[in-house]
Enzyme design. Structure first.
Site, mmCIF file in Angstrom:
data_model
loop_
_atom_site.group_PDB
_atom_site.id
_atom_site.type_symbol
_atom_site.label_atom_id
_atom_site.label_comp_id
_atom_site.label_asym_id
_atom_site.label_seq_id
_atom_site.Cartn_x
_atom_site.Cartn_y
_atom_site.Cartn_z
ATOM 1 N N TRP A 19 -2.592 1.086 8.452
ATOM 2 C CA TRP A 19 -1.927 1.315 7.164
ATOM 3 C C TRP A 19 -2.766 2.152 6.202
ATOM 4 O O TRP A 19 -3.963 1.912 6.054
ATOM 5 C CB TRP A 19 -1.639 -0.030 6.501
ATOM 6 C CG TRP A 19 -1.187 0.071 5.087
ATOM 7 C CD1 TRP A 19 -1.992 0.100 3.977
ATOM 8 C CD2 TRP A 19 0.153 0.161 4.615
ATOM 9 N NE1 TRP A 19 -1.209 0.208 2.837
ATOM 10 C CE2 TRP A 19 0.100 0.236 3.209
ATOM 11 C CE3 TRP A 19 1.412 0.184 5.248
ATOM 12 C CZ2 TRP A 19 1.261 0.335 2.419
ATOM 13 C CZ3 TRP A 19 2.550 0.274 4.466
ATOM 14 C CH2 TRP A 19 2.472 0.356 3.065
ATOM 15 N N ASN A 21 -2.327 3.617 2.019
ATOM 16 C CA ASN A 21 -1.528 3.970 0.836
ATOM 17 C C ASN A 21 -2.315 4.888 -0.089
ATOM 18 O O ASN A 21 -2.792 5.938 0.395
ATOM 19 C CB ASN A 21 -0.827 2.769 0.177
ATOM 20 C CG ASN A 21 -1.666 1.613 -0.290
ATOM 21 O OD1 ASN A 21 -2.317 0.959 0.514
ATOM 22 N ND2 ASN A 21 -1.647 1.312 -1.564
ATOM 23 N N ASP A 22 -2.449 4.569 -1.354
ATOM 24 C CA ASP A 22 -2.902 5.534 -2.363
ATOM 25 C C ASP A 22 -4.182 6.324 -2.027
ATOM 26 O O ASP A 22 -5.150 5.739 -1.535
ATOM 27 C CB ASP A 22 -3.216 4.819 -3.683
ATOM 28 C CG ASP A 22 -2.187 3.794 -4.089
ATOM 29 O OD1 ASP A 22 -1.161 3.668 -3.413
ATOM 30 O OD2 ASP A 22 -2.435 3.111 -5.098
ATOM 31 N N TRP A 46 0.527 -3.307 4.873
ATOM 32 C CA TRP A 46 -0.370 -3.453 3.734
ATOM 33 C C TRP A 46 -1.128 -4.781 3.833
ATOM 34 O O TRP A 46 -0.547 -5.810 4.162
ATOM 35 C CB TRP A 46 0.445 -3.401 2.437
ATOM 36 C CG TRP A 46 -0.388 -3.381 1.191
ATOM 37 C CD1 TRP A 46 -0.877 -2.275 0.568
ATOM 38 C CD2 TRP A 46 -0.821 -4.509 0.424
ATOM 39 N NE1 TRP A 46 -1.608 -2.654 -0.546
ATOM 40 C CE2 TRP A 46 -1.583 -4.018 -0.656
ATOM 41 C CE3 TRP A 46 -0.659 -5.892 0.548
ATOM 42 C CZ2 TRP A 46 -2.166 -4.856 -1.614
ATOM 43 C CZ3 TRP A 46 -1.238 -6.734 -0.397
ATOM 44 C CH2 TRP A 46 -1.988 -6.205 -1.467
#
Ligand code: FRU
Length: 539
Positions: A19, A21-22, A46
């Site tokens: 995973w 993300n940002d 996440w």
């Protein structure tokens, strides 16, 4: 299974597995670009949020290094969440990031490189003063996160913003510090809005009014405007305004969700983005997280989730009313096998195959010349939501001038196609141009999000051509309309239009002819994105 990976990208940044993300703490330091990102070392969902770390010399090829920050201290044991890098006086880089502590309260922490003479900054040390900012004085502990890059005012004080929700609304809390350790919250936020919920990942930076070069975060003069970006409702929204250092007054030109002037970095799938100033090339660069649009089950099956956008350089437009974005020039190094033509009439209802390149991994630039503009349909004043308009008027819906554009990830029989296109309408004294990315026919597979996106774009087709550039990469298409005045990013997962079964077309489904004044398409080489041997764990 892990063997067949038709959706992994060729030139978009992604970790080998799991995973992401940002984007976090992007920076340029001693000839090296650093990108950190929110990462789960253990799964494609996440959780266990860690700062992974990769470096590059050109923003194209990347080397994955050891994780920089892991959730193993009381002040971040439930996650090392998003944050930003700042160069202190003297040039030393540090990062401020959010920790989710033992109580799952959000606190702001500091970390710095262990060894400044290592240009790769492989090891990071958390400050013994952590946490530096805690949710006190009425701050809700679960809505207090994502510190920005700090800037230093003429009074020598450092300032930083923290994203927050107060009274159910979005706030950019302002903190000041002399020593970067002791931070005091300002009575007034830098800005807030009663029209939105929580602001995640704020970003605040100057842009030059002459629009040629990027500006460093702590520079102030009359020739800049300041951008405030906030992430909410699955989109990155921004406002422009004038910032006065010392008083910290920020007066905005237009506000969030007001006057129908809803400025966004990208009208598609693009979130939690962050900019940094590249002192080498004097430009400001934007990174954004592009989520999957597939089911969690399929993310787990393929073993990874999440991409970063292609880094984009970001400037104020000539009008001063919006930003413009363009993929960093380095990405053009990957171009190979060019196909181009000029002056080709696209009759109403026709398609034209763009052959001779690899359509599933390509860079396409096309510009359209329109005559017959007086034939454009009348703009209905009730059409205020461009996304809704694109959903109603998808690519098969014939208009007068448009839809025209490209069909990416198309199967030979056209049952799969991702249409990126324009429509032109006429209102009293001007033309209105709509840009859409229509995913509704992007895949014959079920269970995918096939959201259609759209925006109005500030182009006057009487006086200029309508241009489109699309970066196509297996399961993503990033589109830039009007030389970067509007961006739309979409994720798609075709069933049959993959690899060499994927085709690219220009199309015109309007009643009237349009002219392709120029089309340039390239196959894109694969970027070299590799792991450093040190990171590899023995199996
Ligand atoms: C945005 C975000 C941030 C937070 C991080 C956690 O996508 O929710 O607000 O810091 O992700 O991974």
């Amino acid at each position: 299974s892990m063997e067949h990976q038709p959706y992994r990208t060729g030139f978009h940044f992604q970790p080998p597995r799991n995973w992401m993300n940002d984007p976090n703490g992007p920076m340029y330091y001693k000839g090296v670009y650093h990108l950190f990102y929110q990462y789960n070392p253990y799964a494609a969902v996440w959780g266990n949020i860690t700062w992974a770390h990769s470096i590059s010399y050109d923003l194209v090829d990347w080397i994955h290094l050891e994780n920089a920050l892991s959730p193993d201290d009381p002040f971040d044991i439930n996650g090392c969440w998003s944050g930003s890098a700042t160069f202190l006086t003297g040039g030393k880089p540090v990062v401020l990031y959010t920790g989710s502590d033992t109580m799952k309260h959000q606190v702001q922490n500091l970390a710095e490189p262990k060894n400044l003479s290592d240009p790769l900054l492989r090891e990071w040390v958390k400050s013994s003063h952590n946490p530096l900012m805690t949710p006190v004085d009425g701050i809700e502990p679960e809505f207090f996160r994502d510190p920005t890059t700090a800037w230093q005012g003429p009074d020598g004080l450092w300032r930083v913003l923290v994203g927050n929700r107060m009274d159910g609304h979005g706030w950019a809390l302002l903190y000041r510090s002399r020593d970067f350790i002791t931070w005091t919250r300002s009575k007034e936020p830098l800005h807030s809005s009663t029209r939105t919920g929580m602001w995640e990942c704020p970003d605040f930076y100057p842009v030059s009014v002459d629009g040629k070069e990027g500006v460093d975060t702590s520079s102030f003069d009359d020739s800049t405007k300041h951008v405030l970006k906030a992430s909410f409702n699955d989109c990155d929204h921004y406002v422009l305004g004038n910032y006065t250092p010392v008083t910290d007054n920020y007066s905005v030109d237009t506000d969030f969700l007001e006057n129908g002037s809803d400025l966004r970095y990208d009208y598609g799938n693009f979130y939690a983005s962050k900019t940094f100033f590249d002192g080498g090339k004097k430009r400001r660069i934007l990174w954004g997280w592009i989520q999957e649009a597939d089911s969690t089950t399929n993310d787990i099956e393929k073993g990874w989730s999440g991409l970063q956008s292609v880094p984009r350089s970001i400037l104020l437009s000539k009008t001063g009313k919006q930003l413009v974005q363009w993929p960093v020039e380095e990405i053009e190094k990957l171009r190979t096998g060019n196909v181009s033509f000029e002056n080709k009439k696209l009759e109403g209802g026709s398609v034209l195959e763009v052959s001779g390149i690899t359509p599933s991994q390509a860079d396409v630039e096309v510009s359209f010349d329109l005559s017959n503009l007086e034939e454009a349909e009348l703009m209905d004043p009730s059409w205020i939501d461009p996304q809704l308009l694109c959903r109603q008027k998808t690519a098969p819906v014939r208009g007068n001038i448009g839809p025209f554009g490209i069909l990416a990830f198309a199967s030979k029989d056209m049952t799969e196609q991702t249409a990126i296109f324009f429509r032109v309408f006429r209102s009293d004294d001007k033309h209105v141009v709509l840009m859409c990315s229509d995913q509704s026919r992007s895949s014959l597979r079920e269970g995918l999000k096939k959201e259609t996106y759209g925006t109005f774009i500030d182009i006057d087709p009487l006086h200029e051509k309508i241009s489109l550039r699309s970066l196509i990469d297996h399961s993503i298409v990033e589109s830039f309309g009007g030389d970067g005045r509007a961006c739309i990013t979409a994720r798609v997962y075709p069933k049959s239009a993959i690899d060499n079964q994927s085709y690219l077309y220009a199309f015109n489904n309007g009643t009237f002819d349009v002219n392709i004044s120029n089309l340039n398409a390239w196959s894109m080489k694969k970027a070299q994105i590799v792991s450093s041997t040190k990171r590899r764990k023995p199996h």
